[in-house]
Design a protein around this motif. Structure first.
Motif, mmCIF file in Angstrom:
data_model
loop_
_atom_site.group_PDB
_atom_site.id
_atom_site.type_symbol
_atom_site.label_atom_id
_atom_site.label_comp_id
_atom_site.label_asym_id
_atom_site.label_seq_id
_atom_site.Cartn_x
_atom_site.Cartn_y
_atom_site.Cartn_z
ATOM 1 N N GLU A 15 0.861 -1.192 0.000
ATOM 2 C CA GLU A 15 0.000 0.000 0.000
ATOM 3 C C GLU A 15 0.890 1.233 0.000
ATOM 4 N N VAL A 16 0.539 2.211 -0.847
ATOM 5 C CA VAL A 16 1.281 3.462 -0.951
ATOM 6 C C VAL A 16 0.356 4.606 -0.586
ATOM 7 N N ARG A 17 0.868 5.533 0.215
ATOM 8 C CA ARG A 17 0.099 6.734 0.535
ATOM 9 C C ARG A 17 0.930 7.959 0.168
ATOM 10 N N ASP A 18 0.266 9.061 -0.025
ATOM 11 C CA ASP A 18 0.910 10.340 -0.327
ATOM 12 C C ASP A 18 1.777 10.287 -1.578
ATOM 13 N N GLY A 19 1.575 9.299 -2.425
ATOM 14 C CA GLY A 19 2.288 9.212 -3.688
ATOM 15 C C GLY A 19 3.735 8.775 -3.600
ATOM 16 N N HIS A 20 4.243 8.527 -2.360
ATOM 17 C CA HIS A 20 5.660 8.180 -2.239
ATOM 18 C C HIS A 20 6.019 7.395 -0.976
ATOM 19 N N HIS A 21 5.045 7.065 -0.148
ATOM 20 C CA HIS A 21 5.354 6.405 1.128
ATOM 21 C C HIS A 21 4.744 5.003 1.155
ATOM 22 N N ILE A 22 5.596 4.005 1.372
ATOM 23 C CA ILE A 22 5.113 2.636 1.508
ATOM 24 C C ILE A 22 4.484 2.511 2.892
ATOM 25 N N ASP A 75 11.867 11.914 -6.395
ATOM 26 C CA ASP A 75 13.264 11.507 -6.218
ATOM 27 C C ASP A 75 13.482 10.553 -5.050
ATOM 28 N N ALA A 76 12.414 10.193 -4.310
ATOM 29 C CA ALA A 76 12.595 9.262 -3.200
ATOM 30 C C ALA A 76 11.274 8.600 -2.821
ATOM 31 N N ILE A 77 11.380 7.384 -2.331
ATOM 32 C CA ILE A 77 10.257 6.664 -1.740
ATOM 33 C C ILE A 77 10.656 6.378 -0.298
ATOM 34 N N THR A 78 9.712 6.552 0.613
ATOM 35 C CA THR A 78 9.996 6.356 2.029
ATOM 36 C C THR A 78 9.194 5.185 2.594
#
Length: 159
Positions: A73-80, A114-117
């Motif tokens: 599941e991803v939220r905010d377009g960049h956070h796992i 530029d990043a996934i958290t």
């Protein structure tokens, strides 16, 4: 065995929540105090998952021979927000496949990303490191949830 990765369907939230809870109980819950277990379980009810996915969040399902075996599941377009694989299917590349699909979807939505958290549970830090994530600091705890903030740098993957 046929393995596919596809968007999680709205009518699969109960099945996804059950898989997530089974995996959590198997690997994460023993590392958490009661408060953290209760906090996490309130986050993964079918209703709460459905609500998050009806907003800006999205999720992918890994399916093997018609059976759900993993969810990201991803939220905010960049956070796992969650990455779980059924206990009997772990260490078979399913988590990596789910993460690859999630990363691709994030970049399709925002090509400048530029990043996934992720906030990794204690037992998953090693896996996230193998996936290319780096810790952003020490382990933390909030409402009984233990986690290490981690980032996957995507700037190196672009031309």
């Amino acid at each position: 065995m046929s393995m596919t990765c596809r968007p999680l369907l709205p009518d699969e939230t109960a099945q996804a929540a059950a898989l997530i809870e089974e995996s959590f109980d198997h690997g994460v819950a023993p590392l958490y105090p009661r408060e953290g277990i209760e906090e996490f379980k309130s986050f993964v009810t079918p209703q709460s998952l459905r609500e998050r996915l009806s907003g800006t969040g999205f999720a992918f399902a890994a399916e093997r021979d018609g059976t759900l075996v993993g969810v990201v599941e991803v939220r905010d377009g960049h956070h796992i927000a969650m990455l779980f694989v059924a206990p009997h299917c772990q260490r078979q590349g399913i988590g990596r496949m789910l993460l690859r699909h999630a990363t691709t979807a994030c970049l399709e939505r925002d090509p400048t990303l530029d990043a996934i958290t992720v906030f990794s549970s204690p037992n998953s830090v090693g896996a996230y490191k193998r996936f290319g994530f780096a810790a952003d600091g020490p382990e933390q705890e909030k409402n009984g949830i233990r986690y290490t903030p981690m980032t996957l740098d995507l700037s190196q993957t672009r031309n």
